[in-house]
Design an enzyme around this catalytic site. Structure first.
Site, short mmCIF file in Angstrom:
data_model
loop_
_atom_site.label_atom_id
_atom_site.label_comp_id
_atom_site.label_asym_id
_atom_site.label_seq_id
_atom_site.Cartn_x
_atom_site.Cartn_y
_atom_site.Cartn_z
N LYS A 117 26.86 55.59 42.54
CA LYS A 117 27.48 55.15 43.80
C LYS A 117 28.91 55.67 43.93
O LYS A 117 29.35 55.99 45.03
CB LYS A 117 27.47 53.62 43.90
CG LYS A 117 26.12 53.08 44.37
CD LYS A 117 26.22 51.66 44.87
CE LYS A 117 24.91 51.23 45.51
NZ LYS A 117 24.90 49.82 45.87
N LYS A 199 8.20 58.68 47.46
CA LYS A 199 7.90 57.32 47.94
C LYS A 199 8.44 57.12 49.35
O LYS A 199 9.47 57.67 49.71
CB LYS A 199 8.58 56.33 46.99
CG LYS A 199 7.88 54.99 46.89
CD LYS A 199 8.46 54.18 45.76
CE LYS A 199 9.72 53.47 46.21
NZ LYS A 199 10.18 52.43 45.31
N LYS A 202 13.61 54.33 53.38
CA LYS A 202 14.45 54.26 54.59
C LYS A 202 15.28 55.52 54.77
O LYS A 202 15.73 55.82 55.87
CB LYS A 202 15.41 53.07 54.49
CG LYS A 202 14.72 51.73 54.53
CD LYS A 202 15.71 50.62 54.26
CE LYS A 202 14.99 49.33 53.94
NZ LYS A 202 15.85 48.30 53.43
#
Length: 333
Positions: A117, A199, A202
């Site tokens: 992150k 997969k 979003k």
């Protein structure tokens, strides 16, 4: 420890990051509904975790409510599950601070999610992003959770949570239940319609079906789904990943077996098959979408659910927090 005859307790924290996908519904949420009779389940919308990266305030509020409405619409019963918003239970932050004083700097600097992150958000590497796993440990330990449903990317956080709990228990006698990672019985693994090798996610809106998508958008995405140059509707993950994914979705939506689905579309070609999968998904999602829409229009009911959920959560949280405060030497309130 509490009465051992109680049901095992599951805690899961869910980021209010927007609409649920068909992948998360078929893969996980349908199974959560089955867990609610077997376990005592707490599902927390973790808005405090969400702010480790910058959020638009109005979007964050809207998404937290939408997420709650969608969970209810999927069948999570607020009487059987404790459904609440993290920031409504201040004990999370209080225990987070205390546990931060029992967590080593080196442990946090090794967390892979912090490394990932901070690479993605170079302009906003905050102390909150660094100490996020401590708050996550507090979320879990506050409720004496036995089990934490996690994906592979979160396993390291549960391990750190156990390390913190063991360190505290070692210093002050048994205080926290040591949680185990819980790999729930997964439903179908649903892949992206645009790239059947990865997969459904979003981050790939065109290959992703959202539970709140309009029927015409669902149909359009299925008609565009990537397939292959053949025409036979056969399950073959290696050579026909696109068709295999569509067959998985069709069987999950209709309850048919692979053999039945293959027989149904024998000799029909993809022009018939793809819209049929789209229609099956539209029908599967219709009651969820309609119920979520109805719930979002009933703000008073949603408020009653998250208020009652927070009260139930606070009752459990206080039992743990007051024990912790006493053990470390704080004067009782």
């Amino acid at each position: 420890m509490e009465n051992q005859a109680r049901k095992k307790r599951i805690f899961s924290g869910i980021q209010p990051s927007g609409d649920l996908t068909l992948g998360s519904y078929m893969g996980a949420i349908k199974n959560w509904v089955a867990l609610q009779d077997e376990y005592e389940c707490l599902y927390c919308i973790v808005d405090m975790h969400a702010i480790t990266v910058r959020q638009n305030p109005a979007d964050l509020r809207r998404r937290a409510l939408e997420q709650l409405a969608q969970y209810l619409a999927c069948g999570l019963d607020p009487q059987k599950n404790v459904l609440f918003i993290q920031s409504h239970v201040p004990q999370h932050a209080e225990l987070g601070w205390i546990l931060g004083c029992y967590t080593q700097f080196g442990e946090l600097s090794r967390m892979t999610q912090f490394k990932d992150k901070s690479a993605k958000h170079k302009d906003n590497i905050t102390a909150g992003l660094f100490t996020y796993p401590v708050l996550m440990a507090a979320d879990i330990l506050l409720y004496q959770a036995d089990l934490v449903p996690v994906g592979a990317d979160q396993k390291q956080h549960v391990e750190l949570c156990r390390d913190i709990a063991q360190r505290f228990n070692g210093l002050y006698s048994d205080t926290f239940t040591l949680p185990e990672p819980f790999i729930p019985k997964m439903g179908a693994r649903i892949m992206s319609l645009g790239n059947p090798e990865s997969k459904m996610s979003k981050s790939d809106p065109d290959g992703c079906i959202y539970l709140m998508d309009k029927p015409e958008d669902v149909m359009r995405k299925f008609k565009r789904a990537v397939t292959d140059s053949e025409t036979s509707v056969k399950f073959d993950k290696e050579n026909k990943p696109g068709i295999s994914n569509l067959l998985t979705i069709y069987c999950t939506a209709t309850g048919k077996t692979l053999e039945e689905a293959e027989a149904e579309f024998a000799g029909q070609g993809y022009g018939v098959f793809k819209p049929a999968v789209g229609e099956a998904v539209v029908e599967l999602m219709r009651p969820v979408r309609e119920e979520a829409t109805r719930l979002l229009a009933d703000k008073a009911y949603l408020e009653s659910v998250y208020r009652e959920g927070a009260q139930r959560a606070q009752y459990l949280a206080n039992k743990t927090l007051s024990k912790v405060q006493r053990k470390i030497g704080f004067i009782a309130r």
